[in-house]
Every structure is written in C-alpha cells, then in structure tokens.
Design a protein around this motif. Sequence first.
Motif, PDB file in Angstrom:
ATOM      1  N   LYS A   1     -20.232 -44.822   3.096  1.00  0.00           N
ATOM      2  CA  LYS A   1     -21.644 -45.030   3.420  1.00  0.00           C
ATOM      3  C   LYS A   1     -21.860 -44.952   4.924  1.00  0.00           C
ATOM      4  N   LEU A   2     -20.958 -45.561   5.700  1.00  0.00           N
ATOM      5  CA  LEU A   2     -21.068 -45.496   7.154  1.00  0.00           C
ATOM      6  C   LEU A   2     -20.986 -44.048   7.623  1.00  0.00           C
ATOM      7  N   LEU A   3     -20.030 -43.293   7.088  1.00  0.00           N
ATOM      8  CA  LEU A   3     -19.894 -41.892   7.469  1.00  0.00           C
ATOM      9  C   LEU A   3     -21.140 -41.103   7.097  1.00  0.00           C
ATOM     10  N   TYR A   4     -21.689 -41.368   5.915  1.00  0.00           N
ATOM     11  CA  TYR A   4     -22.906 -40.685   5.485  1.00  0.00           C
ATOM     12  C   TYR A   4     -24.049 -40.937   6.464  1.00  0.00           C
ATOM     13  N   PHE A   5     -24.203 -42.187   6.907  1.00  0.00           N
ATOM     14  CA  PHE A   5     -25.266 -42.512   7.859  1.00  0.00           C
ATOM     15  C   PHE A   5     -25.010 -41.846   9.213  1.00  0.00           C
ATOM     16  N   ILE A   6     -23.747 -41.794   9.630  1.00  0.00           N
ATOM     17  CA  ILE A   6     -23.413 -41.102  10.873  1.00  0.00           C
ATOM     18  C   ILE A   6     -23.817 -39.636  10.786  1.00  0.00           C
ATOM     19  N   ILE A   7     -23.487 -39.018   9.674  1.00  0.00           N
ATOM     20  CA  ILE A   7     -23.824 -37.602   9.486  1.00  0.00           C
ATOM     21  C   ILE A   7     -25.332 -37.393   9.477  1.00  0.00           C
ATOM     22  N   GLN A   8     -26.056 -38.287   8.797  1.00  0.00           N
ATOM     23  CA  GLN A   8     -27.510 -38.164   8.736  1.00  0.00           C
ATOM     24  C   GLN A   8     -28.153 -38.325  10.112  1.00  0.00           C
ATOM     25  N   HIS A   9     -27.489 -39.025  11.029  1.00  0.00           N
ATOM     26  CA  HIS A   9     -28.002 -39.199  12.388  1.00  0.00           C
ATOM     27  C   HIS A   9     -27.490 -38.117  13.336  1.00  0.00           C
ATOM     28  N   THR A  10     -26.783 -37.130  12.808  1.00  0.00           N
ATOM     29  CA  THR A  10     -26.228 -36.043  13.606  1.00  0.00           C
ATOM     30  C   THR A  10     -27.040 -34.769  13.384  1.00  0.00           C
TER      31      THR A  10
ATOM     32  N   ARG B   1     -36.206 -39.817  24.008  1.00  0.00           N
ATOM     33  CA  ARG B   1     -36.974 -39.516  22.808  1.00  0.00           C
ATOM     34  C   ARG B   1     -36.131 -39.654  21.545  1.00  0.00           C
ATOM     35  N   ASP B   2     -36.812 -39.722  20.433  1.00  0.00           N
ATOM     36  CA  ASP B   2     -36.163 -39.750  19.122  1.00  0.00           C
ATOM     37  C   ASP B   2     -35.164 -40.894  19.008  1.00  0.00           C
ATOM     38  N   LYS B   3     -35.572 -42.072  19.462  1.00  0.00           N
ATOM     39  CA  LYS B   3     -34.667 -43.221  19.512  1.00  0.00           C
ATOM     40  C   LYS B   3     -34.095 -43.582  18.146  1.00  0.00           C
ATOM     41  N   GLU B   4     -34.945 -43.549  17.100  1.00  0.00           N
ATOM     42  CA  GLU B   4     -34.495 -43.964  15.765  1.00  0.00           C
ATOM     43  C   GLU B   4     -33.311 -43.145  15.266  1.00  0.00           C
ATOM     44  N   ASN B   5     -33.262 -41.869  15.640  1.00  0.00           N
ATOM     45  CA  ASN B   5     -32.202 -40.995  15.143  1.00  0.00           C
ATOM     46  C   ASN B   5     -30.984 -40.946  16.054  1.00  0.00           C
ATOM     47  N   ARG B   6     -31.038 -41.669  17.173  1.00  0.00           N
ATOM     48  CA  ARG B   6     -29.918 -41.611  18.105  1.00  0.00           C
ATOM     49  C   ARG B   6     -29.164 -42.926  18.196  1.00  0.00           C
ATOM     50  N   ILE B   7     -29.520 -43.874  17.338  1.00  0.00           N
ATOM     51  CA  ILE B   7     -28.783 -45.140  17.295  1.00  0.00           C
ATOM     52  C   ILE B   7     -28.549 -45.530  15.841  1.00  0.00           C
ATOM     53  N   LEU B   8     -27.355 -46.013  15.570  1.00  0.00           N
ATOM     54  CA  LEU B   8     -26.990 -46.514  14.249  1.00  0.00           C
ATOM     55  C   LEU B   8     -26.338 -47.878  14.444  1.00  0.00           C
TER      56      LEU B   8
END
Length: 328
Positions: free
Chosen positions: A234-243, A155-162
């Motif tokens: 920016k990469l770190l920000y996206f990682i955090i947003q997906h955490t 579940r929640d595939k969009e938030n578990r892959i970057l």
Amino acid sequence: MNKRKANVFENLKEDVYQANMPEKEKQKILKNIMNLRDKKINIMITGATGCGKSSTINALFDMEIAKVGVGVDPETMNITKYELDNLILWDSPGLGDGKEADNRHARNIIKKLQEKDFSGHALIDLVLVILDGSTRDLGTSYELINSVIIPNLGRDKENRILVAINQCDVAMKGRYWNKEENKPEPPLVKFLEEKVQSVRRRIKEGTGVDIEPIYYSAGWKEEGEKQNPYNLSKLLYFIIQHTPKEKRLVYVNNLSRDTSVWRYNDNKKDYVHLIKKSFAETVSEYATQGAQIGKSIGSVFGKTGETIGGAIGGVVGGVVGAFKSWFS
C-alpha cells in the motif's frame, strides 16, 4: 554477488525488436523508451528520530545495488544520498535531538527542497514523511510538516508530499497485533484509522493542505527473529501514485526482490495489481506515444510484462498473462 532480474528497459527494447510492426514504428517506440529510461526520480525521506526511515528504505528497495554519497554542498552534507540507477533517495537526519540540531536539519531540508534540476524544475519529486506510530507525541513531526516541508513545496503541494505512519504494530504498545497473521485486530484498526484522521486534520488546520496519510509497518529482523512488513505494498502504491506517470518505470528495477515484504496488506484494495497496472499504464501511454501499433499493446510487450510482474512477483502467483490483459 547480487543477481539482478532483467532490466525493464532492456525487455522493452527486446519486445519492440521482435514485434511484427513496420521499422518506422519500432524506431519511434525505441526513441520513447530511451526517453523513459533517462527519467530520474528524487525522493526525500524524513521524519523524527526513531520513526524507522532506514527500515522502510531497506524494506522497499534493493539496497544492495545502492551507491551511497552525501550532498555536494557543505551545508547539506548530513543528508545521505542513495543512488539506485535513476532512483535517488535523499535520507535526511531525524529531528528531535535538540533545538540547535533540528534548526540545522530544517535549514538543510529547505535548501534541498528549493534546489532545481537542469530543466529548472524542483529537484525533489516527492517528500515521504514518516511518523512514529508508537508515540502520541508528534509535535516534532507536525512542526516539520507544517512549518518546514509544506511551505517550501511550491505548487501542487498535495501531490508532492506523502505522510506515512510507521510501526503500526506497536501503536497500542503491541496490543491487538495478530502475530500469526501479521495484521492488526479490529480495536487496533480502529485506533489507527482514528490516528490517520487526526494527522490529516492537524495538517489541514496548520497548512490548508489536504493529504491522505496511511499506516504501515516496515517490519524488523533481529537475533534470528523476523516480522514481515504490513501494508508495504500500500505504501509503494501511494508512492507511485504521487510520482509523475512518465517516471514510474524507474521503480521497477529497484524494488525489493524479497517476496515476503509485499505479502501482508489490508483488504481495501488489491495493491499489487494496482502497482503493476500503474507500471503498465506508463508503457501504454509513453512508450507507444506517436506510434501506430495496430494491435493489442500487450501482445507486443510480453516479456516486459513478465519483468514488471516479477518486480513484486510471488505475491499473487504467476503474472505472465496479466500484463497483456490490461491492454487487450
């Protein structure tokens, strides 16, 4: 010897002990802090051979404190495990070195993605897939994303892959990269934005999952020369947003202390400020849950604010007062 800055959880406790509030409220907050401290993050990092996984890991995190191991299961022993306090990185071998090897690596990735933690949830919180921006042939990467990773995310595939496109500085064979300012010039920006949309479209067509790729450069060092990363914040920000928000503080103690790696980014957002704000929101929402502070949260966690800012400090100057202002 590696000299570490103060641990964010130690500062949280110190701030609470020194705060002017009832003992009952202090104990409640301290209990919450202990719960936050015990959270673990598991990130799998994968991609095709030569995409720059190692350089990305080294740029993002303080690898001097990492404990290195391998999977305890013989079938997944080729996945390297890095432990940085409660931040655990699973570095899978690159794909593209032959069909037999790729099939073996794919099976190992699937096995790890299906692994559960002690609470019965998926062990891997986030999969960071790194693409090689210097090549047009991304067939191996699409196969990895569309056929191996996304079908096994649950579940929640969009938030578990970057998905992140590395080596943006050589995406057009080095043309239109401004070395002095360490950033892409307009023709390269246009090319990279089109690449992002192309990747997004291919993944959507193949899986039905809508993701937002980004591009960056992990930088490099060789023979006394150096190129700083670009869009690493920016990469770190996206990682955090997906955490998950309650796990985000784990990053603070483990980020690279090299201030130069966070300096160069596109101007779309102030990523450094947003990163600090994300950390601060965790303190606000989880450390104080169920407690009656009765005053500005920022006035309680002053020392912690300095540590959070210091994790990526030197990028925008002093940050002592910034943490307080978010909670005024």
